[in-house]
Design an enzyme around this catalytic site. Sequence first.
Site, PDB file in Angstrom:
ATOM      1  CG  HIS A   1      -0.238   0.361   2.519  1.00 44.69           C
ATOM      2  ND1 HIS A   1      -0.198   1.648   3.018  1.00 44.69           N
ATOM      3  CD2 HIS A   1       0.457  -0.398   3.396  1.00 44.69           C
ATOM      4  CE1 HIS A   1       0.481   1.657   4.153  1.00 44.69           C
ATOM      5  NE2 HIS A   1       0.888   0.430   4.412  1.00 44.69           N
ATOM      6  CB  CYS A   2       1.153   4.269  -1.750  1.00 40.30           C
ATOM      7  SG  CYS A   2      -0.377   4.560  -2.652  1.00 40.30           S
ATOM      8  CG  MET A   3      -0.608   9.126   2.105  1.00 41.49           C
ATOM      9  SD  MET A   3       0.058   8.738   3.728  1.00 41.49           S
ATOM     10  CE  MET A   3      -0.873   9.889   4.743  1.00 41.49           C
TER      11      MET A   3
END
EC number: 2.7.1.201
Length: 668
Positions: free
Chosen positions: A26-28
């Site tokens: 995942h990212c932000m």
Amino acid sequence: MGKYENDVRHLLTLVGGKENIQAVSHCMTRMRFVLADPQKADEKAIEELPSVKGTFTQAGQYQVIIGNDVSTFYNEFTAYAGIEGVSKEAAKQAAKGNQNVIQKMMSNLGEIFAPIIPALICGGLVLGFRNIIDGIYFFDNGTKTLIDISQFWAGVDSFLWLIGEAVFWLLPVGIVWSITKKMGTTQILGIILGLTLISSQLLNGFDVASTPAKDIPVWDFGFAKVQMIGYQGQVIAAMLAGFVLVYLEKFFRKICPAVISMIVVPFCSLVPAVFIAHMVVGPIGWTIGNAIGDVVYAGLTSDFRFVFAGIFGLLYAPVVMTGLHHMTNAIDSQLLASPAKSTILWPMIALSNIAQGSSVLAMSFIQKKNERAQQVNVPACISCYLGVTEPALFGVNLKYGFPLVCGMIGSAAAAMISVGFGVEALSIGVGGLPGILSIKPEYYLIFLLAMAVAIVIPFILTFIVGKIKLSDADKYGNAAASNNVEKIVEETETKEISPADRIHDSSAAENEGNMTSNGELKAILSGKVIPIEEVPDDVFSQKIMGDGIAFEPENTVVTAPADAEVSVVMAETGHACGLTLTNGMELLIHVGVDTVDMNGEGFKLLVKEGDHVKEGDALIEFEPEKIKEAGHPCTTMLIVTAQGKTSEVNMHTGIEATAGKTTVISYK
């Protein structure tokens, strides 16, 4: 019971189950899946989940937009699914499993050449300009060039060669450096190895064809002699040398004790790599080049010239990418020295330039709304039409694959016309569209026909294939959503962030006029404030995450816009964080576009989750140079992801802001 238990359970089913997930990270704002079979993902149903704000596919990853709370969602998902998450780089590598062998090769080549593209574009434009002023006989009845009649332009021509030489003759340095950078080994060793390939102690690679064998200098080891040949402009030799260095360094770093690695690893990696480059890789490259030269000459003088022309026109562009095309200069020179004093080879080369440029022109039309792509497309097309193809080949056509093939097809058709009608050139060196000025006048009309074919066929083929093959991300921007992005936005605004209907933009004039707000958010950076719609990322510009503003930063430290609690951080990458104000308003700060791919390089996170910060406190420090080197914009977003107890939020754009002083968002 988890916060997202129902959505997590349904999402696992809708992406095809645990067995369909090869990797997840995942990212932000987004979950990033690498799926064994992307077709199993039920996109429509996934988008209807309450916590999902949209989906799209990019670079082999299926991305599900969650928002600021993505880390909580991710933790619940991996725990429920019994899947161990991986780093973003590992997910990126796993995504390559969805690519075939050719796509993987193109992807790796693209990653090697991406950092070099700006230099290739600059060098291409410089050499194209030099082609015009020193290679085209405009004056004195077609007997003199601009530099022949003007000392000023002669000086300019000579001076500009500084850039041309550095970009193209010394290209091996950039290639080896880029390989070491991509592979994570010592970059300065790559630079040094590259320098040994183009050292002034060596015979310049471009002079080898015209230098008698007895005059080529050698290293004499007593039992063997090795020719001291430079590899200026060579690509294959440089790439092979670079990979030799990389794997030697990785091997010695693995077996060498840490206490002596600083001494042993560089020495044991670099010295053998230089020997192998000059004694194995280099000679192999020259052997291949000589073989190509012999085949070209034999084809041009055979009874099958027409067929050979098609093959040569088809393959010339890929040969250019190897750096071996310089061997054709020797053949052209030999033909020009013949009693006919002309060559039928050079016209085909000029036509190949035009064909590849026409493919780029088509890409420019397809990607006219993709601002980042156009920054490469336009100058690459110009330099290609002026006779320098490397920026177009490495920056555009090789990256996407099909434009290269379409250009090759057009080049083959044009070459068959040129050779079939016996078109001859009186000189070499002027390629692309100006190449017609080197053609014998009696062949102008036929060459113009061949030029038209080299323009029309690649353009039409590339345009048709591109319209079908390119994703919306490629057509419209870096992280454009899929073809359903408009639907995603519409549904999201209706179901998820309907309060945003009360968020209004205001001009700079409103910012200075009557304002009855109860709160203000100060600028997180100094620089121009632009509307969120102008951000080259559809997840932000389409307000899928919420409304907000963006900065074109002039400083390098992001500060808190108000007193707040740090609700979420991207600890691994350091490029983003979330804040929560006492009134419940939630903010997302995101530095750069697609900077999650940088894996933290160039970013320093100065806070941690749970910290309480005051207005003006430093949150993130970043290095713009590294962001730009990685090919990403530095545009930084400040997004209102939840309004909390506020009833109206006003965005102030079109102004020059000072960090910590200028009000950029007001609310009541």
